[in-house]
Design a protein around this motif. Structure first.
Motif, PDB file in Angstrom:
ATOM      1  N   MET A 151       0.855  -1.187   0.000  1.00  0.00           N
ATOM      2  CA  MET A 151       0.000   0.000   0.000  1.00  0.00           C
ATOM      3  C   MET A 151       0.893   1.240   0.000  1.00  0.00           C
ATOM      4  SD  MET A 151      -2.919  -1.313  -0.257  1.00  0.00           S
ATOM      5  CE  MET A 151      -3.952   0.106  -0.071  1.00  0.00           C
ATOM      6  N   THR A 152       0.946   1.904  -1.151  1.00  0.00           N
ATOM      7  CA  THR A 152       1.887   3.018  -1.307  1.00  0.00           C
ATOM      8  C   THR A 152       1.183   4.369  -1.356  1.00  0.00           C
ATOM      9  OG1 THR A 152       1.793   2.645  -3.682  1.00  0.00           O
ATOM     10  CG2 THR A 152       3.610   1.595  -2.505  1.00  0.00           C
ATOM     11  N   ASP A 153      -0.124   4.386  -1.118  1.00  0.00           N
ATOM     12  CA  ASP A 153      -0.872   5.649  -1.146  1.00  0.00           C
ATOM     13  C   ASP A 153      -1.883   5.625  -0.004  1.00  0.00           C
ATOM     14  OD1 ASP A 153      -2.177   7.965  -1.762  1.00  0.00           O
ATOM     15  OD2 ASP A 153      -2.836   7.345  -3.769  1.00  0.00           O
ATOM     16  N   ALA A 154      -1.831   6.635   0.869  1.00  0.00           N
ATOM     17  CA  ALA A 154      -2.752   6.660   2.015  1.00  0.00           C
ATOM     18  C   ALA A 154      -4.076   7.333   1.676  1.00  0.00           C
ATOM     19  CB  ALA A 154      -2.093   7.391   3.183  1.00  0.00           C
ATOM     20  N   ASP A 155      -4.172   7.956   0.493  1.00  0.00           N
ATOM     21  CA  ASP A 155      -5.386   8.682   0.114  1.00  0.00           C
ATOM     22  C   ASP A 155      -6.403   7.674  -0.440  1.00  0.00           C
ATOM     23  OD1 ASP A 155      -7.390  10.087  -1.151  1.00  0.00           O
ATOM     24  OD2 ASP A 155      -6.040  11.623  -1.960  1.00  0.00           O
ATOM     25  N   LEU A 156      -7.354   7.270   0.414  1.00  0.00           N
ATOM     26  CA  LEU A 156      -8.251   6.183   0.034  1.00  0.00           C
ATOM     27  C   LEU A 156      -9.218   6.564  -1.079  1.00  0.00           C
ATOM     28  CD1 LEU A 156      -9.113   4.506   3.450  1.00  0.00           C
ATOM     29  CD2 LEU A 156      -7.198   4.090   1.900  1.00  0.00           C
ATOM     30  N   VAL A 157      -9.554   7.848  -1.183  1.00  0.00           N
ATOM     31  CA  VAL A 157     -10.435   8.266  -2.284  1.00  0.00           C
ATOM     32  C   VAL A 157      -9.710   7.998  -3.602  1.00  0.00           C
ATOM     33  CG1 VAL A 157     -11.610  10.227  -3.359  1.00  0.00           C
ATOM     34  CG2 VAL A 157     -11.644   9.974  -0.868  1.00  0.00           C
ATOM     35  N   ARG A 158      -8.430   8.325  -3.627  1.00  0.00           N
ATOM     36  CA  ARG A 158      -7.640   8.109  -4.843  1.00  0.00           C
ATOM     37  C   ARG A 158      -7.430   6.603  -5.097  1.00  0.00           C
ATOM     38  NH1 ARG A 158      -2.931  12.020  -4.690  1.00  0.00           N
ATOM     39  NH2 ARG A 158      -2.119  10.603  -3.124  1.00  0.00           N
ATOM     40  N   VAL A 159      -7.128   5.869  -4.033  1.00  0.00           N
ATOM     41  CA  VAL A 159      -6.896   4.419  -4.198  1.00  0.00           C
ATOM     42  C   VAL A 159      -8.159   3.759  -4.756  1.00  0.00           C
ATOM     43  CG1 VAL A 159      -6.469   2.242  -2.971  1.00  0.00           C
ATOM     44  CG2 VAL A 159      -5.165   4.276  -2.366  1.00  0.00           C
ATOM     45  N   LEU A 160      -9.301   4.078  -4.148  1.00  0.00           N
ATOM     46  CA  LEU A 160     -10.534   3.427  -4.603  1.00  0.00           C
ATOM     47  C   LEU A 160     -10.922   3.885  -6.004  1.00  0.00           C
ATOM     48  CD1 LEU A 160     -12.668   1.397  -3.744  1.00  0.00           C
ATOM     49  CD2 LEU A 160     -14.062   3.306  -2.946  1.00  0.00           C
ATOM     50  N   PRO A 167     -17.788   7.395  -9.456  1.00  0.00           N
ATOM     51  CA  PRO A 167     -17.201   8.446  -8.620  1.00  0.00           C
ATOM     52  C   PRO A 167     -17.126   8.046  -7.144  1.00  0.00           C
ATOM     53  CG  PRO A 167     -19.334   9.151  -9.530  1.00  0.00           C
ATOM     54  CD  PRO A 167     -19.058   7.795 -10.079  1.00  0.00           C
ATOM     55  N   VAL A 168     -16.078   8.514  -6.479  1.00  0.00           N
ATOM     56  CA  VAL A 168     -15.854   8.190  -5.063  1.00  0.00           C
ATOM     57  C   VAL A 168     -15.941   9.487  -4.264  1.00  0.00           C
ATOM     58  CG1 VAL A 168     -14.217   7.232  -3.394  1.00  0.00           C
ATOM     59  CG2 VAL A 168     -14.312   6.287  -5.713  1.00  0.00           C
ATOM     60  N   GLY A 169     -16.677   9.471  -3.151  1.00  0.00           N
ATOM     61  CA  GLY A 169     -16.825  10.671  -2.322  1.00  0.00           C
ATOM     62  C   GLY A 169     -16.289  10.457  -0.918  1.00  0.00           C
ATOM     63  N   LEU A 170     -16.484  11.460  -0.082  1.00  0.00           N
ATOM     64  CA  LEU A 170     -15.929  11.446   1.281  1.00  0.00           C
ATOM     65  C   LEU A 170     -16.958  11.976   2.283  1.00  0.00           C
ATOM     66  CD1 LEU A 170     -13.292  11.234   3.109  1.00  0.00           C
ATOM     67  CD2 LEU A 170     -12.958  13.666   2.589  1.00  0.00           C
ATOM     68  N   VAL A 171     -17.051  11.304   3.440  1.00  0.00           N
ATOM     69  CA  VAL A 171     -17.725  11.919   4.602  1.00  0.00           C
ATOM     70  C   VAL A 171     -16.611  12.449   5.490  1.00  0.00           C
ATOM     71  CG1 VAL A 171     -19.077  11.540   6.682  1.00  0.00           C
ATOM     72  CG2 VAL A 171     -19.733  10.375   4.589  1.00  0.00           C
TER      73      VAL A 171
END
Ligand SMILES: Nc1ncnc2c1ncn2[C@@H]1O[C@H](COP(=O)(O)OP(=O)(O)OP(=O)(O)O)[C@@H](O)[C@H]1O
Ligand SMILES: O=C(O)[C@@H](O)C(=O)CO
Length: 426
Positions: A151-160, A167-171
């Motif tokens: 796992m080389t990226d902690a930004d889960l919106v970007r990973v998913l 489209p992927v969103g965030l709460v």
């Protein structure tokens, strides 16, 4: 009788982790290995967790297996479904979190689900969509060296977003802070924009409670076992569950004690080192396993000999990132992993048939290999050793007494886990 919650876990330690949290929150829960037949009696349980080995296999296999599990859980009348993946969002380049979530949503006819990997008690939190392990970002936590799912990226919106065409969103946390109703409105606004997958910030148990309430009407939720801690209380409030079930007690353990470790996580490496200062161990090397069966035979002889005193004894392939990379460079990632998994599976099958009755396995893929080699069907959940890792028991045709089995997720457990596990076992 129908079940309340039907869960699909993408590996075996993850399944045990979720089942453990459901039990500790007062649900009667059974863990099944693979999709069961139609004859399994679930009349005495509130939740079933189907353990799959779908985390790092090709995405189309993971989708097919998950849909088969879903169909079985639908036939049990589950009121809510849960797709359980790792609290460190372990994924391959192609998924499998995105493809599996998409397929489950399509089959259930739903247009939105939440993604809640956090498990705060074990230090996994999410803030601004970024996953932390303790005080480190995911990509700086050791997970960047994972043998199968680095796992080389902690930004889960970007990973998913790289795993799904949708489209992927965030709460974000400030929304959660305003409670379940505001969170529901935020989710509804995202749904209107066509956002199907919503990564959820989570800092603590309170956030998990808010999320459990906000998504109580969703047919499908997804995440780590932290969300599983919070759901049973919602089910009781909704009248789906009558009471708080007492965790069942396991039968007294018997037989000699063995630890098998194929996990190369930081936590496991420290646990291996701690164990070896106190008890005997045998190190397996994938390069030697690739040459011949000589090392496997030597490990078996060593274990048989040291188990005469009852154990515990450790057989491990766990190695630091440099050694893992060297083996993978020679053998390929898949073959190196398979050689280790096959060897540990064979050792488990042989040694259990010869009297091992207390078995600890470290690593999710490794647990999958061992549990498959032992041909186990169901696991009963018992005492917790450390957060996320309970003792379980399984019945084997070849043993009169049940086998006591602990499946430890790679990064879980205190440094003395491999010795303390046997001390807390009744
Ligand atoms: N020395 C080694 N060289 C190469 N691969 C190895 C070595 N030792 C173990 N492996 C492989 O690394 C993988 C480790 O994955 P596993 O899921 O078992 O552990 P983990 O990821 O730490 O646990 P979890 O999934 O529960 O977090 C397995 O496929 C295992 O066979
Ligand atoms: O969520 C976790 O971290 C664990 O249950 C797991 O999935 C490890 O394989």
């Amino acid at each position: 009788m129908t079940i309340v919650l039907g869960a699909i876990a993408d590996d075996f330690t993850g399944a045990t982790d979720l089942a453990n949290n459901l039990v500790r929150s007062g649900m009667r829960c059974l863990q099944v290995i693979g999709v069961p037949g139609t004859d399994l009696d679930v009349s005495e349980v509130d939740a079933v967790v189907v353990a799959l080995k779908s985390r790092s296999c090709p995405a189309d296999e993971a989708v097919a297996d998950s849909l088969a599990a879903l169909a079985w859980l639908q036939a049990q009348g589950a009121q809510q479904f849960f797709f359980k993946y790792c609290s460190t969002f372990d994924s391959t380049a192609r998924g499998n979190i995105g493809p599996v979530a998409d397929a489950l949503m399509e089959r259930l006819g739903v247009t939105q689900t939440v993604m809640v990997p956090a498990f705060p008690v074990n230090g996994r939190t999410v803030y601004q969509g970024h996953l932390f392990v303790g005080d480190r970002l995911l990509n700086d936590s050791g997970m960047q060296h994972h043998p199968l799912t680095p796992m080389t990226d902690a930004d889960l919106v970007r990973v998913l977003a790289s795993q799904t065409p949708h489209p992927v969103g965030l709460v974000p946390r400030p929304v959660l802070d305003q409670g379940a109703e505001t969170t529901r409105q935020h989710l509804a606004a995202l749904a209107e924009q066509g956002v199907r997958h919503v990564i959820c910030d989570t800092l603590d148990e309170h956030d998990l409670d808010v999320l459990a309430e906000a998504c109580e009407a969703m047919p499908l939720v997804t995440g780590g076992s932290g969300l599983g801690q919070a759901l049973p209380d919602r089910y009781r409030r909704l009248g789906w569950l009558d009471e708080i079930a007492e965790p069942g007690r396991l039968q007294p353990a018997s037989g000699s004690a063995l630890v098998l470790s194929g996990s190369c996580s930081r936590a496991t490496l420290a646990q291996v080192a701690h164990f070896l200062k106190r008890h005997p161990g045998f190190s397996l090397d994938p390069l030697a396993l690739a040459e011949s069966d000589a090392q496997l035979q030597a490990a078996l002889d060593f274990a048989r000999d040291t188990l005469k005193s009852g154990g515990p004894v450790l057989v491990y392939a766990s190695a630091d990132p440099e050694k893992v990379k060297a083996a993978q460079a020679r053998l390929g990632v898949e073959r190196a992993g398979q050689l280790v998994e096959r060897a540990l599976g064979q050792l488990a099958a042989t040694l259990v048939s010869e009297g091992v009755g207390r078995l600890v396995v470290a690593g999710g893929e490794t647990s999958g290999a061992v549990v498959s080699a032992l041909k186990l069907n169901t696991l009963r959940i018992g005492e917790q050793i450390d957060p996320g890792v309970p003792w379980t028991q399984a019945h084997l045709e070849s043993r009169e007494a049940p086998l006591s089995l602990a499946l430890k997720s790679g990064n879980f457990g205190g440094v003395d886990f491999f010795t303390r596990a046997f001390e807390v076992l009744p």
